[in-house]
Design a protein around this motif. Structure first.
Motif: not given
Length: 352
Positions: A42-46, A245-249, A251-252, A296-300
């Motif tokens: 997985f590549h994880v956005p933060m 968690l904050a960074a992942l939440y 971003a998603t 939402l666009p970016s979070q999607s």
């Protein structure tokens, strides 16, 4: 300007809308997860403004993947809402509990009639003299489910008020017992959301080569850090779940305020021969792959990067969240044990 071209896209998530706030987004990975639900690299956005954070988590993901990947398992799930009922006396509170216990199926039907996906899995009364809290626990499908369980619980309470013969002086949809958006002993013990445990065994050679320290040095620091957790009265014992968690939440499209309860848990480090076993157990991961801000666009786009957007992916997303936190624990403990923590922040934050 781009945001305001289509304000309707945000109408379900905000009031008095004036625009959006941009945050830098970084990527860690590939992070290999060998989970019950999350399987693969997985590549994880933060999303964060804290320099050094993405670099640290990326380092943890790199060594965990070099070691063969992270084992992860969803252990339990259940989102809680806890309405409170006030009575004239302790005797009435006892009669009320007796009635509730005898009418569980009626109340379950009322609650579940409000949702296609939510299921009431347990209802536990807690009495404090003339006040009764009902711990209503639900599974919520692929949604984080905060609004879902509130609406379902309101219907359950209305069914009580219509049918229960015991006079109720006052009632409240949430008695502040559930641990919603706050750290609590209830969440630590029983969980709220999705409970996940993740672990990896790091060979000593990988620790030395890629983390610049030794297994023993990490264990020595971990012992001191664990003592600090106990002496300061922390709920659980961990280094910095909230960062990941904050960074992942963000971003998603998760509810960022839930980090207050999600960042409760336990990090363990133990010697396994010459190697290092590291695990995290997190009882309150509140994530969804549908609903809330996930559309939402970016979070999607963030969920699409993970490959976990849409129905059928919430359990995998929870395992990825725990695995990400595990990577952060590995890296920060190694950095402090090696005496590199300050230098890393100077180089990546203040002095660049």
């Amino acid at each position: 300007p781009v945001t305001m071209e289509n304000p309707a896209a945000y109408s379900a998530n905000i009031e008095n809308f004036i625009g959006t706030v941009k945050l830098p987004v970084g990527i860690i990975g590939p992070m290999r997860v060998n989970g019950l639900n999350a399987k693969g690299d997985f590549h994880v956005p933060m999303a964060t403004t804290e320099a050094a954070l993405v670099a640290s988590y990326a380092r943890g993901a790199y060594v965990a993947t070099k070691a063969g990947g992270i084992s992860a398992a969803l252990l339990y799930e259940g989102v809680i809402r806890t309405p409170a009922f006030v009575f004239g006396a302790l005797f009435d509170a006892g009669r009320f509990v007796e009635w509730v216990v005898s009418n569980i199926e009626v109340l379950k039907t009322a609650a579940e009639a409000t949702t296609r996906f939510g299921k009431l899995t347990s209802l536990e009364p807690i009495i404090d003299n003339d006040v009764v809290f009902l711990i209503c626990r639900y599974t919520t499908g692929d949604a984080a489910g905060q609004n879902m369980v509130t609406i379902a619980t309101n219907a359950l309470c209305q069914a009580i008020l219509q049918s229960c013969p015991v006079p109720v002086r006052a009632w409240y949809i949430e008695g502040n017992f559930s641990g919603d958006k706050k750290a609590s002993f209830l969440g630590m013990i029983t969980g709220r959301g999705r409970k996940v445990s993740a672990s990896v065994v790091l060979p000593g050679t990988i620790v030395q080569k890629f983390l610049g320290t030794s297994v023993q040095a990490m264990l020595d620091y971990g012992q001191v850090a664990n003592l600090g957790s106990h002496l300061s009265g922390q709920l659980g014992a961990q280094a910095h779940f909230a960062n990941g968690l904050a960074a992942l939440y963000l971003a998603t499209g998760q509810d960022a305020a839930c980090v207050a309860e999600s960042a409760v848990g336990i990090t363990r480090m133990e010697a396994r021969g010459d190697d290092l076993f590291v695990s995290v157990t997190m009882p309150n991961i509140l994530v969804g792959s549908v609903g809330g801000g996930t559309g939402l666009p970016s979070q999607s786009a963030g969920l699409n990067i993970l490959g976990l957007k849409g129905a059928g992916h919430a359990t995998a997303l929870a395992e990825v969240a725990a695995a990400t936190c595990l990577c952060g624990e590995i890296s920060i403990v190694a950095a402090i044990a090696a005496g590199e923590f300050t230098r890393a922040h100077e180089n990546l934050a203040r002095h660049r």
